[in-house]
Design a protein around this motif. Structure first.
Motif, mmCIF file in Angstrom:
data_model
loop_
_atom_site.group_PDB
_atom_site.id
_atom_site.type_symbol
_atom_site.label_atom_id
_atom_site.label_comp_id
_atom_site.label_asym_id
_atom_site.label_seq_id
_atom_site.Cartn_x
_atom_site.Cartn_y
_atom_site.Cartn_z
ATOM 1 N N SER A 99 5.263 28.863 13.557
ATOM 2 C CA SER A 99 5.939 27.483 13.552
ATOM 3 C C SER A 99 6.968 27.555 12.337
ATOM 4 C CB SER A 99 5.663 26.862 14.023
ATOM 5 O OG SER A 99 4.619 26.047 12.662
ATOM 6 N N VAL A 100 8.148 25.962 12.526
ATOM 7 C CA VAL A 100 8.311 25.840 11.207
ATOM 8 C C VAL A 100 8.939 24.551 10.804
ATOM 9 C CG1 VAL A 100 10.489 26.395 9.314
ATOM 10 C CG2 VAL A 100 9.515 28.536 9.848
ATOM 11 N N ARG A 101 8.678 23.330 10.285
ATOM 12 C CA ARG A 101 8.568 22.103 10.055
ATOM 13 C C ARG A 101 9.581 22.089 8.802
ATOM 14 N NH1 ARG A 101 7.118 18.753 13.555
ATOM 15 N NH2 ARG A 101 6.995 16.504 13.158
ATOM 16 N N TRP A 103 11.007 18.191 7.207
ATOM 17 C CA TRP A 103 11.142 17.458 6.610
ATOM 18 C C TRP A 103 12.192 16.532 5.205
ATOM 19 C CZ3 TRP A 103 6.717 20.469 6.457
ATOM 20 C CH2 TRP A 103 5.630 19.194 7.096
ATOM 21 N N THR A 114 11.790 14.158 10.901
ATOM 22 C CA THR A 114 11.303 14.949 10.641
ATOM 23 C C THR A 114 11.180 16.083 12.085
ATOM 24 O OG1 THR A 114 9.204 16.043 9.932
ATOM 25 C CG2 THR A 114 8.464 14.576 11.332
ATOM 26 N N GLY A 115 10.863 17.240 11.659
ATOM 27 C CA GLY A 115 11.277 17.740 13.180
ATOM 28 C C GLY A 115 10.847 20.085 12.891
ATOM 29 N N GLU A 116 10.935 19.902 13.760
ATOM 30 C CA GLU A 116 10.342 22.017 14.171
ATOM 31 C C GLU A 116 11.890 22.431 14.214
ATOM 32 O OE1 GLU A 116 7.382 22.899 14.028
ATOM 33 O OE2 GLU A 116 6.528 21.198 13.959
ATOM 34 N N ILE A 118 13.734 25.881 15.177
ATOM 35 C CA ILE A 118 13.709 27.114 16.001
ATOM 36 C C ILE A 118 13.726 28.523 15.916
ATOM 37 C CG2 ILE A 118 13.762 25.543 17.979
ATOM 38 C CD1 ILE A 118 16.693 26.546 18.573
ATOM 39 N N TRP A 126 15.430 30.422 11.390
ATOM 40 C CA TRP A 126 14.688 30.039 11.831
ATOM 41 C C TRP A 126 16.582 28.578 11.690
ATOM 42 C CZ3 TRP A 126 10.069 29.018 14.976
ATOM 43 C CH2 TRP A 126 8.962 30.067 14.171
ATOM 44 N N TYR A 128 16.992 23.996 12.056
ATOM 45 C CA TYR A 128 16.996 22.876 12.357
ATOM 46 C C TYR A 128 17.606 22.109 12.401
ATOM 47 C CZ TYR A 128 15.292 18.829 11.769
ATOM 48 O OH TYR A 128 14.463 17.269 12.114
ATOM 49 N N GLN A 153 -0.048 28.104 5.693
ATOM 50 C CA GLN A 153 1.217 27.724 4.981
ATOM 51 C C GLN A 153 1.461 27.408 4.138
ATOM 52 O OE1 GLN A 153 0.126 23.747 5.902
ATOM 53 N NE2 GLN A 153 -0.989 23.471 8.583
#
Length: 160
Positions: A99-101, A103, A114-116, A118, A126, A128, A153
């Motif tokens: 996963s990649v988050r 901010w 903030t969000g994930e 895809i 990825w 965003y 992480q």
């Protein structure tokens, strides 16, 4: 079953250095994860599929736990502070990035959103999609976290 190294005084009665203690603790954690992954019906298929002779699935799980993901590049050229803008994040791992988050902070350090991110099909980067407007993008900070299956992480920040 592997025996863990002893953390008592080292060779010839010398104490074990803090650096060596950290390294041994990391190796223990990697062994614990590899054992867990081989017994878990959700994790085992990933490592079995990734293993190529002479590497065993257990070894792949150990190596995945040992190495954290990398974030070589964050492409912010598509960011203008408007909802719908996209950020492209290039994240790599020895097996897979789970996963990649993202901010986004304004110039005063206040969190805007903030969000994930895809991972689109057949892509290696990825994506965003920004949802909040940012009227003044100067000195905006974008922080990204990539995580792999064992939970390692890696963080990277860029200023706009």
């Amino acid at each position: 079953m592997a025996n863990f190294p002893d953390l008592s005084p080292g060779t010839f009665g010398q104490p074990v250095s803090p650096r060596k203690q950290r390294r041994l603790a990391k190796l223990k954690a990697c062994l614990r994860f590899a054992r867990f992954a081989m017994g878990d019906p959700h994790f085992r298929p990933y490592y079995t599929a990734a293993a190529r002779k002479p590497c065993l699935p257990f070894n792949m799980a150990f190596l995945d736990a040992y190495y954290a993901p990398a974030i070589p590049r964050i492409d912010i050229t598509g960011y203008t502070g408007q909802p719908g803008d996209t950020l492209r994040i290039f994240a790599t791992d020895n097996l897979m990035v789970y996963s990649v988050r993202v901010w986004i902070y304004d110039r005063h350090g206040l969190l805007l959103e903030t969000g994930e991110a895809i991972l689109p099909p057949d892509r290696k980067d990825w994506v965003y999609t920004v949802s909040a407007a940012n009227r003044c993008i100067e000195e905006t900070s974008i922080k990204v976290m990539a995580m792999d299956l064992p939970g390692n992480q890696t963080y990277k920040s860029v200023l706009v």
